[in-house]
Design an enzyme around this catalytic site. Structure first.
Site, PDB file in Angstrom:
ATOM      1  N   LYS A   1      50.056  32.558  48.948  1.00  0.00           N
ATOM      2  CA  LYS A   1      50.907  32.308  47.779  1.00  0.00           C
ATOM      3  C   LYS A   1      52.372  32.169  48.217  1.00  0.00           C
ATOM      4  O   LYS A   1      53.095  31.291  47.741  1.00  0.00           O
ATOM      5  CB  LYS A   1      50.728  33.434  46.745  1.00  0.00           C
TER       6      LYS A   1
ATOM      7  N   GLN B   1      48.842  41.708  42.756  1.00  0.00           N
ATOM      8  CA  GLN B   1      47.575  41.332  43.383  1.00  0.00           C
ATOM      9  C   GLN B   1      46.501  42.379  43.088  1.00  0.00           C
ATOM     10  O   GLN B   1      46.720  43.575  43.243  1.00  0.00           O
ATOM     11  CB  GLN B   1      47.774  41.165  44.907  1.00  0.00           C
TER      12      GLN B   1
ATOM     13  N   ASP C   1      49.856  34.876  36.100  1.00  0.00           N
ATOM     14  CA  ASP C   1      48.405  34.975  36.317  1.00  0.00           C
ATOM     15  C   ASP C   1      47.645  34.746  35.008  1.00  0.00           C
ATOM     16  O   ASP C   1      46.432  34.528  35.024  1.00  0.00           O
ATOM     17  CB  ASP C   1      48.040  36.379  36.829  1.00  0.00           C
TER      18      ASP C   1
HETATM   19  N1  GUN Z   1      42.643  38.991  42.906  1.00  0.00           N
HETATM   20  C1  GUN Z   1      41.694  38.031  42.975  1.00  0.00           C
HETATM   21  N2  GUN Z   1      42.100  36.912  42.332  1.00  0.00           N
HETATM   22  C2  GUN Z   1      43.338  37.181  41.838  1.00  0.00           C
HETATM   23  C3  GUN Z   1      44.270  36.413  41.093  1.00  0.00           C
HETATM   24  O1  GUN Z   1      44.058  35.253  40.714  1.00  0.00           O
HETATM   25  N3  GUN Z   1      45.437  37.052  40.800  1.00  0.00           N
HETATM   26  C4  GUN Z   1      45.698  38.336  41.172  1.00  0.00           C
HETATM   27  N4  GUN Z   1      46.858  38.872  40.801  1.00  0.00           N
HETATM   28  N5  GUN Z   1      44.844  39.063  41.869  1.00  0.00           N
HETATM   29  C5  GUN Z   1      43.673  38.488  42.211  1.00  0.00           C
END
Ligand code: GUN
Length: 291
Positions: free
Chosen positions: A53, A97, A120
């Site tokens: 990211k 995350q 998200d």
């Molecule tokens: N863990 C697995 N997929 C995601 C996601 O799309 N966003 C976040 N914040 N954590 C994750």
């Protein structure tokens, strides 16, 4: 023979468009979009995802800030950090995350994020808006999948979509989007999960299968109808000493047996993964523009 859906190439193209939009904002004297990410603990996969990211932010011209905390921080500490980021006017988007250590209540954390910075799309307010087909941040993986289907002109209208997995991150929002009265929707949707007896019964009827069940190579060729579209969200690290990192990535689909039966299929890696990242970039740009 199936057509391989190239998520890497598609996401690179979309990243190019976002980078261009950022240049235009800055040329007009606007502010550089800024994504903040919170990472708690030392989970290897989470570290890798957050790294991807951050790299994507640099590629499209965003500023990014990573807040890294040890696994033993208190819930209160984390909630205070989120509040500080909510109040930081330079930061447009915030992701925490997941998963979080078990002593921290994930729902409480998600609800603490300012819905206007929740890129998200996990905050209940944004989930509700998605349900009602109101403008909001769509969760990155389901939105990335919808964009892939659109890019490849795969019609969803009237199709039977079978989704394997009922997570809040993928399965359930995916079911919601595909069932909506919308350009990317109009599907009849079935959600299968760990308590569904005879999953094969459903997958054999599916025109579109989204596999997000977290079991490596779960979906086999004999479970798939001839001509189905198969989207693989799975990404499990399997030990492999022949690889530099010591593992290889395996999806939820047994590619060798499923691929010959499909009309379209996504690979792992290079399918859904890069589309998730680019969707997050899209949402962050939107958050910056909304201000
Ligand atoms: N863990 C697995 N997929 C995601 C996601 O799309 N966003 C976040 N914040 N954590 C994750």
């Amino acid at each position: 023979m199936s057509i391989l859906i190239d998520g890497k190439a598609t996401s690179d193209r979309i990243k190019g468009q976002i980078a261009q939009q950022v240049k235009e904002i800055i040329a007009k004297g606007g502010k550089q979009p800024h994504l903040a990410a919170i990472l708690v603990g030392e989970d290897g996969a989470s570290k890798t995802y957050v790294g991807h990211k951050e790299k994507a932010c640099a590629q499209v011209g965003f500023k990014s800030t990573l807040y890294k905390f040890p696994a033993d921080i208190t819930e209160e500490f984390l909630l205070n950090q989120i509040e500080a980021i909510n109040n930081d006017s330079d930061i447009d988007g915030l992701i925490v995350q997941l998963p979080l250590p078990s002593h921290i209540d994930e729902n409480k954390v998600i609800e603490a994020i300012d819905p206007n910075k929740d890129v998200d799309g996990f905050h209940p307010q944004n989930v509700g808006k998605m349900m009602l087909n109101l403008p909001t941040f769509l969760p990155a993986t389901p939105y990335g999948i919808v964009r892939l289907l659109q890019e490849y002109n795969i019609s969803t209208k009237g199709k039977h979509a079978v989704i394997l997995g009922r997570s809040n991150i993928v399965g359930r929002p995916m079911a919601n989007l595909l069932s909506q009265k919308a350009e990317f929707g109009d599907c009849t949707v079935t959600i299968c999960h760990s308590r569904t007896p005879d999953i094969e019964y459903y997958t054999k009827q599916a025109d579109i299968i989204v596999a997000a069940i977290g079991i490596p190579e779960f979906l086999k060729g004999n479970m798939v109808k001839e001509g189905a579209v198969v989207i693989d969200v799975g990404i499990t690290r399997m030990p492999d000493e022949t690889k530099k990192q010591g593992f290889r990535l395996v999806g939820d689909v047994e590619f060798s047996s499923v691929e010959p039966k499909c009309s379209y299929i996504t690979p792992v890696p290079g399918g859904v993964g890069p589309m998730t990242i680019v969707s997050l970039m899209h949402n962050t740009l939107k958050a910056a523009e909304n201000k």
